[in-house]
Design a protein around this motif. Structure first.
Motif, short mmCIF file in Angstrom:
data_model
loop_
_atom_site.label_atom_id
_atom_site.label_comp_id
_atom_site.label_asym_id
_atom_site.label_seq_id
_atom_site.Cartn_x
_atom_site.Cartn_y
_atom_site.Cartn_z
N SER A 1 8.09 -23.90 62.68
CA SER A 1 8.52 -24.56 63.90
C SER A 1 7.39 -25.40 64.46
CB SER A 1 8.97 -23.52 64.94
OG SER A 1 7.88 -22.68 65.30
N LEU A 2 7.78 -26.38 65.24
CA LEU A 2 6.81 -27.23 65.94
C LEU A 2 7.20 -27.25 67.41
CD1 LEU A 2 4.42 -29.26 65.82
CD2 LEU A 2 6.16 -31.06 65.60
N LEU A 3 6.26 -26.89 68.26
CA LEU A 3 6.47 -26.86 69.69
C LEU A 3 5.60 -27.93 70.34
CD1 LEU A 3 7.79 -25.10 72.06
CD2 LEU A 3 5.52 -24.07 72.25
N ILE A 4 6.21 -28.76 71.15
CA ILE A 4 5.47 -29.78 71.88
C ILE A 4 5.61 -29.48 73.36
CG2 ILE A 4 5.16 -32.23 72.33
CD1 ILE A 4 6.64 -32.82 69.72
N ARG A 5 4.49 -29.25 74.01
CA ARG A 5 4.50 -28.98 75.45
C ARG A 5 4.13 -30.25 76.21
NH1 ARG A 5 2.01 -24.79 73.05
NH2 ARG A 5 -0.02 -25.80 73.31
N ASP A 6 4.60 -30.32 77.46
CA ASP A 6 4.26 -31.45 78.33
C ASP A 6 4.46 -32.78 77.61
OD1 ASP A 6 1.21 -32.60 80.00
OD2 ASP A 6 3.33 -32.81 80.56
N SER A 7 5.66 -33.03 77.16
CA SER A 7 5.97 -34.22 76.36
C SER A 7 5.53 -35.51 77.04
CB SER A 7 7.48 -34.28 76.09
OG SER A 7 7.91 -33.16 75.36
N LYS A 8 5.02 -36.42 76.22
CA LYS A 8 4.61 -37.75 76.68
C LYS A 8 5.54 -38.80 76.07
CE LYS A 8 0.81 -35.78 78.29
NZ LYS A 8 0.71 -35.45 79.74
N PHE B 1 9.89 -33.48 51.53
CA PHE B 1 9.99 -33.86 52.94
C PHE B 1 11.39 -33.57 53.46
CE2 PHE B 1 6.14 -36.33 53.87
CZ PHE B 1 5.58 -36.37 52.61
N GLY B 2 11.45 -33.03 54.68
CA GLY B 2 12.72 -32.95 55.36
C GLY B 2 13.15 -34.34 55.80
N GLN B 3 14.39 -34.47 56.21
CA GLN B 3 14.89 -35.79 56.59
C GLN B 3 14.39 -36.23 57.96
OE1 GLN B 3 18.82 -37.03 55.78
NE2 GLN B 3 19.07 -35.71 54.01
N GLY B 4 13.82 -35.30 58.69
CA GLY B 4 13.21 -35.70 59.95
C GLY B 4 14.08 -35.44 61.16
N THR B 5 13.43 -35.22 62.27
CA THR B 5 14.11 -35.05 63.55
C THR B 5 13.59 -36.12 64.49
OG1 THR B 5 14.28 -32.65 63.26
CG2 THR B 5 14.51 -33.52 65.51
N ILE B 6 14.51 -36.86 65.08
CA ILE B 6 14.12 -37.94 65.99
C ILE B 6 13.93 -37.36 67.39
CG2 ILE B 6 14.84 -40.11 67.05
CD1 ILE B 6 16.48 -40.64 64.51
N LEU B 7 12.79 -37.67 67.97
CA LEU B 7 12.50 -37.27 69.35
C LEU B 7 12.34 -38.52 70.20
CD1 LEU B 7 11.69 -35.24 71.60
CD2 LEU B 7 9.32 -35.50 70.80
N THR B 8 13.05 -38.56 71.30
CA THR B 8 12.88 -39.61 72.29
C THR B 8 12.51 -38.96 73.61
OG1 THR B 8 14.50 -41.03 71.22
CG2 THR B 8 13.94 -41.55 73.49
N VAL B 9 11.36 -39.35 74.14
CA VAL B 9 10.91 -38.87 75.45
C VAL B 9 11.13 -39.99 76.44
CG1 VAL B 9 9.01 -37.91 76.77
CG2 VAL B 9 9.21 -37.39 74.32
N HIS B 10 11.89 -39.72 77.50
CA HIS B 10 12.20 -40.77 78.46
C HIS B 10 11.55 -40.46 79.80
CE1 HIS B 10 15.24 -38.13 80.28
NE2 HIS B 10 15.62 -37.85 79.04
N PRO B 11 11.33 -41.50 80.60
CA PRO B 11 10.67 -41.31 81.90
C PRO B 11 11.50 -40.45 82.84
CG PRO B 11 10.66 -43.62 81.27
CD PRO B 11 11.56 -42.91 80.31
N PRO C 1 19.44 -35.98 67.23
CA PRO C 1 18.18 -36.32 67.89
C PRO C 1 17.96 -35.52 69.17
CG PRO C 1 19.81 -37.98 68.34
CD PRO C 1 20.46 -37.00 67.42
N PHE C 2 16.71 -35.45 69.57
CA PHE C 2 16.35 -34.79 70.81
C PHE C 2 15.96 -35.86 71.83
CE2 PHE C 2 15.90 -30.22 69.75
CZ PHE C 2 16.14 -30.29 68.38
N ASN C 3 16.57 -35.78 72.99
CA ASN C 3 16.22 -36.67 74.09
C ASN C 3 15.74 -35.81 75.25
OD1 ASN C 3 17.16 -39.48 73.22
ND2 ASN C 3 18.93 -38.21 72.78
N VAL C 4 14.46 -35.94 75.61
CA VAL C 4 13.91 -35.07 76.65
C VAL C 4 13.15 -35.90 77.66
CG1 VAL C 4 13.71 -33.17 74.99
CG2 VAL C 4 11.73 -34.64 75.44
N PRO C 5 13.03 -35.41 78.91
CA PRO C 5 12.24 -36.13 79.91
C PRO C 5 10.76 -35.84 79.72
CG PRO C 5 13.19 -34.15 80.87
CD PRO C 5 13.72 -34.25 79.46
N GLU C 6 9.95 -36.73 80.25
CA GLU C 6 8.51 -36.49 80.24
C GLU C 6 8.20 -35.14 80.85
OE1 GLU C 6 7.24 -40.34 82.19
OE2 GLU C 6 5.50 -39.95 80.93
N GLY C 7 7.25 -34.45 80.26
CA GLY C 7 6.84 -33.15 80.79
C GLY C 7 7.60 -31.98 80.21
#
Lengths: 112, 114
Positions: free
Chosen positions: B72-79, B104-114, B10-16
């Motif tokens: 690929s999928l790019l997400i900028r300024d994550s919310k 379908f791929g098995q999926g990638t989990i994204l968690t955006v934290h404050p 999984p991906f864990n990223v901060p807001e923004g």
């Protein structure tokens, strides 16, 4: 949102009983699909339909049958449910072969 | 090669933050590709379609590299609301008419934290 309704939303049944899940669409789309989703396996295609009375198997079709007597309805039947068929089942529709799928809300089936 | 393979996450990223997911596919004849997002215990919903080299929609950019067979999928300024599972979807490998079957791929989990 695409008009797709799945019923029931939740069902608990016993091993060996028959179960039928219904997918109803109001979009008049030609293509309809049944998927199951399980942890570690993602979404897997069970059966699909490319027109009234035209159906074919997907990658995990054993133990399932389908019927499509009208454009708007696609039924998935488990003739004799087994515990391995406990899953979340999604119906999807598409207007043509290159278009994306739109999914229903899903049916959570538990076979005890 | 599997029909569709995604970054395991999984991906864990901060807001923004900016985050990118990759997905490889095996069917070189595929013409259309999709990214879906799926929230917990909900149905998958279409995020983006990719029919040519790429597509951009606000903070989201999808790119297609046919030579290397990946998207690929790019997400900028994550919310915070971007937290979800992202599914890569490609046409199923099939001889002749595939009748719109998708893998379908098995999926990638994204968690955006404050």
């Amino acid at each position: 949102d695409a008009g797709i309704t799945q019923s029931p939303r939740h069902k608990v049944t016993e091993t060996g009983t028959p179960v039928t899940l219904r997918c109803h669409q109001t979009e008049n789309h030609r293509y309809m699909y049944w998927y199951r989703q399980d942890p570690g396996h993602g979404l897997r295609l069970i059966h699909y339909s490319y027109g009234v009375k035209d159906t074919d198997k997907g990658e995990v079709s054993d133990g399932y049958s389908v019927s499509r007597s009208k454009t708007e309805d696609f039924l998935l039947t488990l003739e004799s449910a087994t515990s391995s068929q406990t899953s979340v089942y999604f119906c999807a529709i598409s207007g043509d072969r290159l278009s994306p799928l739109h999914f229903g809300n899903g049916t959570r089936l538990t076979v005890t | 090669r599997k029909e569709v393979e995604q970054d395991p996450g999984p991906f864990n990223v901060p807001e923004g933050a900016t985050v990118a997911f990759n997905c490889t596919y095996s069917n070189s004849a595929s013409q259309s590709f999709f990214w879906y997002r799926q929230d917990c215990r909900k149905e998958p919903k279409l995020l983006m379609s990719v029919y040519s080299s790429g597509n951009e929609d606000g903070r989201f950019t999808a790119q297609l590299n046919r030579a290397s067979q990946y998207i690929s999928l790019l997400i900028r300024d994550s919310k915070l609301s971007d937290s979800a599972t992202y599914l890569c979807v490609v046409p199923a490998n099939a001889g002749g008419t595939s009748y719109g079957k998708l893998t379908f791929g098995q999926g990638t989990i994204l968690t955006v934290h404050p």
